[in-house]
Design a protein around this motif. Structure first.
Motif, PDB file in Angstrom:
ATOM      1  N   ASP A 117      75.313  69.439  60.071  1.00 11.55           N
ATOM      2  CA  ASP A 117      76.374  70.026  60.606  1.00 11.55           C
ATOM      3  C   ASP A 117      76.082  70.846  61.189  1.00 11.55           C
ATOM      4  OD1 ASP A 117      78.070  68.677  58.254  1.00 11.55           O
ATOM      5  OD2 ASP A 117      78.047  70.347  56.885  1.00 11.55           O
ATOM      6  N   THR A 118      75.208  71.595  61.380  1.00 10.54           N
ATOM      7  CA  THR A 118      74.466  72.224  62.465  1.00 10.54           C
ATOM      8  C   THR A 118      74.453  72.179  63.962  1.00 10.54           C
ATOM      9  OG1 THR A 118      73.749  73.975  60.421  1.00 10.54           O
ATOM     10  CG2 THR A 118      73.391  74.495  62.565  1.00 10.54           C
ATOM     11  N   LEU A 119      73.632  71.070  64.020  1.00 14.60           N
ATOM     12  CA  LEU A 119      72.448  70.785  64.959  1.00 14.60           C
ATOM     13  C   LEU A 119      73.537  68.935  65.330  1.00 14.60           C
ATOM     14  CD1 LEU A 119      69.124  70.829  64.189  1.00 14.60           C
ATOM     15  CD2 LEU A 119      70.887  72.156  65.748  1.00 14.60           C
ATOM     16  N   MET A 120      74.181  68.895  64.788  1.00 14.71           N
ATOM     17  CA  MET A 120      74.805  67.480  64.937  1.00 14.71           C
ATOM     18  C   MET A 120      76.587  66.763  65.131  1.00 14.71           C
ATOM     19  SD  MET A 120      72.698  64.215  63.191  1.00 14.71           S
ATOM     20  CE  MET A 120      73.418  63.187  64.505  1.00 14.71           C
ATOM     21  N   VAL A 121      77.707  67.601  64.236  1.00 16.13           N
ATOM     22  CA  VAL A 121      78.558  68.253  64.305  1.00 16.13           C
ATOM     23  C   VAL A 121      79.047  69.320  64.649  1.00 16.13           C
ATOM     24  CG1 VAL A 121      80.782  68.290  62.406  1.00 16.13           C
ATOM     25  CG2 VAL A 121      79.037  66.515  62.189  1.00 16.13           C
ATOM     26  N   LEU A 122      78.461  70.812  64.830  1.00 12.79           N
ATOM     27  CA  LEU A 122      79.505  71.525  65.386  1.00 12.79           C
ATOM     28  C   LEU A 122      78.978  71.533  67.061  1.00 12.79           C
ATOM     29  CD1 LEU A 122      80.467  74.374  64.777  1.00 12.79           C
ATOM     30  CD2 LEU A 122      77.681  75.501  64.971  1.00 12.79           C
ATOM     31  N   PRO A 123      77.746  71.109  67.330  1.00 14.00           N
ATOM     32  CA  PRO A 123      77.723  71.122  68.979  1.00 14.00           C
ATOM     33  C   PRO A 123      78.653  70.278  69.745  1.00 14.00           C
ATOM     34  CG  PRO A 123      75.728  70.890  68.217  1.00 14.00           C
ATOM     35  CD  PRO A 123      76.251  70.798  66.631  1.00 14.00           C
ATOM     36  N   ALA A 124      78.922  69.044  68.545  1.00 12.57           N
ATOM     37  CA  ALA A 124      79.831  67.662  69.192  1.00 12.57           C
ATOM     38  C   ALA A 124      81.181  68.082  69.464  1.00 12.57           C
ATOM     39  CB  ALA A 124      80.190  66.172  67.843  1.00 12.57           C
ATOM     40  N   VAL A 125      81.603  69.130  68.204  1.00 12.76           N
ATOM     41  CA  VAL A 125      83.881  69.845  67.921  1.00 12.76           C
ATOM     42  C   VAL A 125      83.042  70.527  69.507  1.00 12.76           C
ATOM     43  CG1 VAL A 125      85.023  71.270  66.571  1.00 12.76           C
ATOM     44  CG2 VAL A 125      83.871  69.114  66.011  1.00 12.76           C
ATOM     45  N   ILE A 126      82.126  71.740  69.442  1.00  6.09           N
ATOM     46  CA  ILE A 126      82.595  72.604  70.876  1.00  6.09           C
ATOM     47  C   ILE A 126      82.492  72.098  71.608  1.00  6.09           C
ATOM     48  CG2 ILE A 126      80.714  74.226  71.576  1.00  6.09           C
ATOM     49  CD1 ILE A 126      79.899  75.585  68.875  1.00  6.09           C
ATOM     50  N   SER A 127      81.908  69.960  71.845  1.00  7.99           N
ATOM     51  CA  SER A 127      81.738  69.961  73.448  1.00  7.99           C
ATOM     52  C   SER A 127      83.151  69.449  73.617  1.00  7.99           C
ATOM     53  CB  SER A 127      80.592  69.173  73.154  1.00  7.99           C
ATOM     54  OG  SER A 127      79.659  69.128  73.788  1.00  7.99           O
ATOM     55  N   VAL A 128      83.925  68.366  72.770  1.00 11.85           N
ATOM     56  CA  VAL A 128      85.026  68.486  72.335  1.00 11.85           C
ATOM     57  C   VAL A 128      86.188  69.353  72.778  1.00 11.85           C
ATOM     58  CG1 VAL A 128      86.895  67.260  71.291  1.00 11.85           C
ATOM     59  CG2 VAL A 128      84.767  66.031  71.428  1.00 11.85           C
ATOM     60  N   LEU A 133      89.085  72.065  76.951  1.00 10.95           N
ATOM     61  CA  LEU A 133      90.411  72.873  77.385  1.00 10.95           C
ATOM     62  C   LEU A 133      90.044  73.231  79.065  1.00 10.95           C
ATOM     63  CD1 LEU A 133      88.402  76.415  75.600  1.00 10.95           C
ATOM     64  CD2 LEU A 133      90.852  75.660  75.315  1.00 10.95           C
ATOM     65  N   LEU A 134      88.910  73.152  79.928  1.00  7.59           N
ATOM     66  CA  LEU A 134      88.793  72.427  81.084  1.00  7.59           C
ATOM     67  C   LEU A 134      89.733  71.605  81.441  1.00  7.59           C
ATOM     68  CD1 LEU A 134      85.052  72.077  81.365  1.00  7.59           C
ATOM     69  CD2 LEU A 134      86.246  73.924  81.957  1.00  7.59           C
ATOM     70  N   PHE A 135      90.234  70.641  80.736  1.00 12.95           N
ATOM     71  CA  PHE A 135      91.448  69.812  81.453  1.00 12.95           C
ATOM     72  C   PHE A 135      92.899  70.600  81.386  1.00 12.95           C
ATOM     73  CE2 PHE A 135      94.854  66.706  80.457  1.00 12.95           C
ATOM     74  CZ  PHE A 135      94.326  66.200  81.537  1.00 12.95           C
ATOM     75  N   TYR A 136      92.752  71.495  80.112  1.00  9.75           N
ATOM     76  CA  TYR A 136      94.074  72.086  79.678  1.00  9.75           C
ATOM     77  C   TYR A 136      94.271  73.238  81.403  1.00  9.75           C
ATOM     78  CZ  TYR A 136      97.870  75.386  78.033  1.00  9.75           C
ATOM     79  OH  TYR A 136      97.984  76.690  78.469  1.00  9.75           O
ATOM     80  N   PHE A 137      93.271  73.581  81.650  1.00  5.57           N
ATOM     81  CA  PHE A 137      93.470  74.935  82.198  1.00  5.57           C
ATOM     82  C   PHE A 137      93.367  74.346  83.579  1.00  5.57           C
ATOM     83  CE2 PHE A 137      91.250  77.948  79.516  1.00  5.57           C
ATOM     84  CZ  PHE A 137      92.560  78.544  78.908  1.00  5.57           C
ATOM     85  N   ARG A 138      92.807  73.088  84.325  1.00  4.17           N
ATOM     86  CA  ARG A 138      93.068  72.889  85.317  1.00  4.17           C
ATOM     87  C   ARG A 138      94.241  72.220  85.399  1.00  4.17           C
ATOM     88  NH1 ARG A 138      88.762  68.519  87.823  1.00  4.17           N
ATOM     89  NH2 ARG A 138      87.343  70.371  87.328  1.00  4.17           N
ATOM     90  N   GLN A 139      94.780  71.308  84.548  1.00  2.00           N
ATOM     91  CA  GLN A 139      96.074  70.736  84.706  1.00  2.00           C
ATOM     92  C   GLN A 139      97.012  71.654  84.799  1.00  2.00           C
ATOM     93  OE1 GLN A 139      97.797  67.607  84.510  1.00  2.00           O
ATOM     94  NE2 GLN A 139      95.529  66.714  84.445  1.00  2.00           N
TER      95      GLN A 139
END
Length: 146
Positions: A117-128, A133-139
């Protein structure tokens, strides 16, 4: 004058990169002792297969080794000016996705869930979330400029 298109060079570069990466994986995997990750909690999740750690290591190396075939065929077809070369590259990438899912799922159940959870799932969720958010703010920015 060459009959190669710029697309052919891009596809050859991708194939060369993937084939090189696979051989680097082979070099690393062959040097590992079979009592590494393949031996941890093998009873916990064996997917019905009762393999020794040596057999598991060999099967992973073979499954990744099969990935060389479509990229090699694609490279040969590009050099031979056959237009279906990209199909074999696509097949290779589909095999990479399938192999990665199988290897990760078969090995990730052997590690503690907090580590997973800490080293695989959490960073993946944060990356997504960051990408969304970047896509939203760019739009939003582009719509406010219009």
């Amino acid at each position: 004058m060459s009959n190669f298109t710029p697309n052919d060079f891009h596809l050859l570069a991708v194939n060369a990169g993937i084939i090189g990466s696979i051989f680097i994986f082979f070099a690393i995997a062959v040097q590992l002792p079979p009592t590494t990750i393949f031996d941890i909690d093998s009873e916990k999740c064996s997917f019905g297969f009762h393999l020794t750690s040596e057999q598991a290591q060999i099967s992973v190396v073979i499954s990744v080794g099969i990935l060389v075939i479509p990229f090699s065929v694609s490279s040969i077809l590009i050099i031979s000016h056959v237009r279906i070369a990209s199909l074999f590259t696509n097949i290779g990438f589909a095999l990479i996705i399938t192999t990665a899912i199988l290897i990760i799922s078969s090995l990730s159940c052997r590690i503690p869930s907090t580590f997973f959870d800490t080293l695989m799932v959490l960073p993946a969720v944060i990356s997504v979330l960051v990408v969304i958010l970047l896509f939203y703010f760019r739009q939003k920015k582009s719509s406010s400029n219009s």
